[in-house]
Design a protein around this motif. Structure first.
Motif, PDB file in Angstrom:
ATOM      1  N   LEU A 120      -1.390  20.997  -3.850  1.00 60.35           N
ATOM      2  CA  LEU A 120      -2.741  20.445  -3.946  1.00 60.35           C
ATOM      3  C   LEU A 120      -2.775  19.213  -4.835  1.00 60.35           C
ATOM      4  N   ALA A 121      -1.982  19.269  -5.927  1.00 57.27           N
ATOM      5  CA  ALA A 121      -1.922  18.091  -6.811  1.00 57.27           C
ATOM      6  C   ALA A 121      -1.324  16.891  -6.076  1.00 57.27           C
ATOM      7  N   LEU A 122      -0.321  17.162  -5.224  1.00 60.47           N
ATOM      8  CA  LEU A 122       0.298  16.072  -4.463  1.00 60.47           C
ATOM      9  C   LEU A 122      -0.697  15.473  -3.474  1.00 60.47           C
ATOM     10  N   ILE A 123      -1.457  16.362  -2.799  1.00 62.46           N
ATOM     11  CA  ILE A 123      -2.467  15.858  -1.857  1.00 62.46           C
ATOM     12  C   ILE A 123      -3.531  15.064  -2.604  1.00 62.46           C
ATOM     13  N   GLY A 124      -3.960  15.621  -3.755  1.00 64.78           N
ATOM     14  CA  GLY A 124      -4.955  14.899  -4.549  1.00 64.78           C
ATOM     15  C   GLY A 124      -4.445  13.556  -5.018  1.00 64.78           C
ATOM     16  N   SER A 125      -3.177  13.512  -5.410  1.00 65.74           N
ATOM     17  CA  SER A 125      -2.611  12.236  -5.857  1.00 65.74           C
ATOM     18  C   SER A 125      -2.522  11.244  -4.706  1.00 65.74           C
ATOM     19  N   ALA A 126      -2.236  11.771  -3.487  1.00 67.16           N
ATOM     20  CA  ALA A 126      -2.177  10.871  -2.330  1.00 67.16           C
ATOM     21  C   ALA A 126      -3.553  10.273  -2.055  1.00 67.16           C
ATOM     22  N   LEU A 127      -4.596  11.122  -2.127  1.00 67.30           N
ATOM     23  CA  LEU A 127      -5.957  10.612  -1.920  1.00 67.30           C
ATOM     24  C   LEU A 127      -6.335   9.623  -3.019  1.00 67.30           C
ATOM     25  N   LEU A 128      -5.967   9.970  -4.255  1.00 68.76           N
ATOM     26  CA  LEU A 128      -6.247   9.056  -5.360  1.00 68.76           C
ATOM     27  C   LEU A 128      -5.480   7.744  -5.193  1.00 68.76           C
ATOM     28  N   ALA A 129      -4.232   7.854  -4.731  1.00 64.82           N
ATOM     29  CA  ALA A 129      -3.429   6.648  -4.508  1.00 64.82           C
ATOM     30  C   ALA A 129      -4.037   5.784  -3.412  1.00 64.82           C
ATOM     31  N   GLN A 130      -4.561   6.461  -2.354  1.00 62.60           N
ATOM     32  CA  GLN A 130      -5.194   5.702  -1.277  1.00 62.60           C
ATOM     33  C   GLN A 130      -6.415   4.958  -1.794  1.00 62.60           C
ATOM     34  N   ALA A 131      -7.213   5.666  -2.598  1.00 65.45           N
ATOM     35  CA  ALA A 131      -8.406   5.016  -3.159  1.00 65.45           C
ATOM     36  C   ALA A 131      -8.013   3.875  -4.099  1.00 65.45           C
ATOM     37  N   ARG A 184       0.825  -1.198   0.000  1.00 65.95           N
ATOM     38  CA  ARG A 184       0.000   0.000   0.000  1.00 65.95           C
ATOM     39  C   ARG A 184       0.863   1.252   0.000  1.00 65.95           C
ATOM     40  N   LEU A 185       1.876   1.274   0.879  1.00 57.95           N
ATOM     41  CA  LEU A 185       2.740   2.448   0.948  1.00 57.95           C
ATOM     42  C   LEU A 185       3.533   2.620  -0.334  1.00 57.95           C
ATOM     43  N   ARG A 186       3.938   1.489  -0.948  1.00 56.66           N
ATOM     44  CA  ARG A 186       4.675   1.587  -2.202  1.00 56.66           C
ATOM     45  C   ARG A 186       3.807   2.182  -3.304  1.00 56.66           C
ATOM     46  N   LEU A 187       2.536   1.734  -3.376  1.00 55.07           N
ATOM     47  CA  LEU A 187       1.632   2.304  -4.372  1.00 55.07           C
ATOM     48  C   LEU A 187       1.430   3.799  -4.151  1.00 55.07           C
ATOM     49  N   MET A 188       1.248   4.190  -2.903  1.00 55.41           N
ATOM     50  CA  MET A 188       1.049   5.610  -2.613  1.00 55.41           C
ATOM     51  C   MET A 188       2.294   6.414  -2.943  1.00 55.41           C
ATOM     52  N   LEU A 189       3.465   5.844  -2.647  1.00 53.02           N
ATOM     53  CA  LEU A 189       4.710   6.547  -2.974  1.00 53.02           C
ATOM     54  C   LEU A 189       4.864   6.697  -4.480  1.00 53.02           C
ATOM     55  N   VAL A 190       4.532   5.648  -5.217  1.00 55.25           N
ATOM     56  CA  VAL A 190       4.642   5.735  -6.679  1.00 55.25           C
ATOM     57  C   VAL A 190       3.694   6.796  -7.221  1.00 55.25           C
ATOM     58  N   PHE A 191       2.431   6.764  -6.753  1.00 50.15           N
ATOM     59  CA  PHE A 191       1.465   7.775  -7.192  1.00 50.15           C
ATOM     60  C   PHE A 191       1.968   9.176  -6.840  1.00 50.15           C
ATOM     61  N   ALA A 192       2.449   9.339  -5.620  1.00 46.25           N
ATOM     62  CA  ALA A 192       2.903  10.647  -5.178  1.00 46.25           C
ATOM     63  C   ALA A 192       4.097  11.126  -5.990  1.00 46.25           C
TER      64      ALA A 192
END
Length: 520
Positions: free
Chosen positions: A208-219, A28-36
């Motif tokens: 804001l894009a980074l925060i949005g990407s983190a939320l998108l990565a979480q989803a 999960r953290l790896r996916l979020m890091l990649v998205f971010a």
């Protein structure tokens, strides 16, 4: 040259640490890091491109407007000047040129009436001649050859400089036909403020894009990992023996295909395990039934052989060896049946402990004395070492270990008893040739005999296996090794109190003695 190997090792160590760190990061953290990281790279790239495009456009527009106005103003205000004006006339012209909407300062430099040069700035404090870069002065005063591609000997040049921490545009041109040389100084402070505001806006947009990407990565991670987590949980339950575990499958993506594959595998595994369990249960029933059925005729045969053994001295010398063979083989068959019944109880999971408080030294002595081994065994055990164990099973273990040592190693066999914290350790060592290295891993295997040339040697090859099972049911272990001083050494380790391993702490079945020296 001597530092290069160390540097290479340093890079290799850092790379290994990085690999190890990545392994411990959850999916999960790896996916979020990649998205971010992707979102950050895209946002930073887009912001940087937008900033530089806007910066170039703003500065180009400002400087072009200022330079065009300066060129026109220089032509208009110097056209009315005499060929050799006075210094006040240059000053007046500079002041007129500075009074435009572009808000820049002007410096006019030229030869004046009466000889000499004059530098007339519109602002003496802000724009003296020394402010103008020497490279710009040289470029402005350099006369170029006039030809078809270059109709003018002098050109307008500009340069950006910093004065007192503030940005400025400096430009200069020489009036063609012997007029003065003019320079302008245009402040770019407003443009810098606008660009700073733009940079802040782009930075906020990037955040804001980074925060949005983190939320998108979480989803996205939840969407992807939820089926993986269910699959992992199902695999764990399947590994724990819940063979009816299945996954609910919906969709046609790769994860759905993986879930279907898991269900098919689980179903095939369940069928296979059920078949094997049925065969194993059938085999256990066959062995148990066979052993039980053999006990009745064996009891009668044993009684007959005991009578024949008692009458051996009165039998014909030609018949006596045959009688002795029947007696020994009957005893061997009786031991084999008892061992098979004991093994069947272990396999069926019906073997239970019957615990009692025993003096370990007395127990070992009783085992040796019951089998007439006192002259062949050296005992090193202190009286008073108490343990709560199953006396019958401890006797089986000791009889097999000591009997195996006497049979294959020869006397004297040394038995020592020690305590280690809450454990009991019993060492059985012989002085024979030891155990071959290729045999050591198999000494506790069922029906294993070290010498294939002696398949009918005394013992069934179940003794050490049964001893190990009895140790395991106590929560203990038996290990075999060769002593550095020669001979084989078996080490039995048992807890001093096995009460926690029984269902009721006391009760359990109690089978017959199973002693067999085979196995080594």
């Amino acid at each position: 040259m001597t530092e290069k190997p160390g540097r290479v090792r340093g890079w290799a160590a850092a790379r290994n640490v990085l690999k190890l760190s990545v392994r411990w990061i959850s999916l999960r953290l790896r996916l979020m890091l990649v998205f971010a990281l992707v979102a950050l790279a895209a946002a930073v790239s887009a912001s940087a491109i937008a900033y530089w495009l806007n910066r170039d456009a703003v500065l180009t527009r400002t400087q072009n407007a200022a330079l065009d106005d300066f060129r026109k103003s220089l032509q208009d205000n110097t056209a009315s000047l005499p060929l050799l004006p006075t210094c006040p006339e240059l000053q007046e012209a500079a002041d007129r040129m500075a009074a435009t909407s572009q808000k820049y300062e002007v410096l006019l430099v030229g030869k004046v009436k009466g000889g000499g040069d004059c530098a007339a700035p519109s602002d003496r404090d802000l724009f003296p001649l020394k402010v103008v870069p020497q490279t710009l002065v040289t470029a402005v005063n350099r006369e170029r050859r006039v030809d078809e591609s270059n109709p003018y000997p002098y050109h307008l040049y500009w340069q950006r400089i910093t004065l007192g921490g503030k940005p400025y545009l400096v430009g200069g041109a020489k009036v063609i036909g012997g007029g003065p040389t003019g320079y302008l100084l245009k402040s770019l402070e407003n443009e810098r403020a606008d660009l700073n505001s733009l940079a802040w806006s782009l930075g906020i947009a990037t955040g804001l894009a980074l925060i949005g990407s983190a939320l998108l990565a979480q989803a996205a991670a939840s969407t992807v990992l939820r089926p993986v987590q269910r699959l992992g949980e199902a695999a764990r339950r399947l590994g724990e023996g819940q063979l009816d575990t299945r996954l609910q499958v919906s969709g046609t993506d790769e994860l759905a295909d993986l879930s279907r594959t898991f269900n098919r595998t689980a179903e095939a595994l369940q069928k296979r395990v059920e078949e094997l369990s049925a065969r194993e249960a059938s085999s256990r029933r066959f062995v148990a039934d066979m052993s039980h059925e053999l006990r009745t005729p064996l009891t009668a045969i044993t009684a007959v052989t005991e009578v024949l053994e008692d009458e051996a001295d009165s039998l014909d010398p030609m018949i006596a060896p045959a009688v002795q063979l029947v007696v020994s083989e009957t005893r061997r068959l009786n031991d084999l049946v008892e061992n098979l019944m004991e093994v069947t109880r272990f396999d069926a999971g019906t073997a239970r402990l019957v615990l009692d408080d025993v003096d370990v030294a007395d127990q070992v002595t009783a085992c040796i004395d019951a089998r007439a081994w006192l002259d062949a065994v050296e005992l090193d055990a202190e009286r008073g070492i108490m343990a709560r164990l199953d006396p019958r099973r401890l006797d089986v273990i000791l009889a097999n270990l000591i009997g195996n040592a006497l049979k294959h190693g020869g006397s004297p066999v040394r038995v020592s008893v020690r305590t280690e914290d809450d454990s009991l350790r019993i060492d059985v060592r012989d002085h024979g040739p030891g155990i071959p290295e290729d045999v050591l891993p198999h000494v506790f295997d069922r029906f294993y005999k070290a010498s294939a040339s002696r398949p009918r040697s005394e013992g069934s090859g179940l003794g050490l296996s049964i001893a190990l099972e009895n140790a395991h049911i106590h929560g203990g272990e038996i290990t075999a090794a060769n002593s550095p001083d020669g001979g084989a050494a078996f080490t039995l380790t048992l807890p001093r109190d096995a009460s926690s391993l029984t269902e009721d702490g006391e009760n359990g079945e109690d089978g017959g003695s199973t002693t067999d020296g085979g196995g080594q």
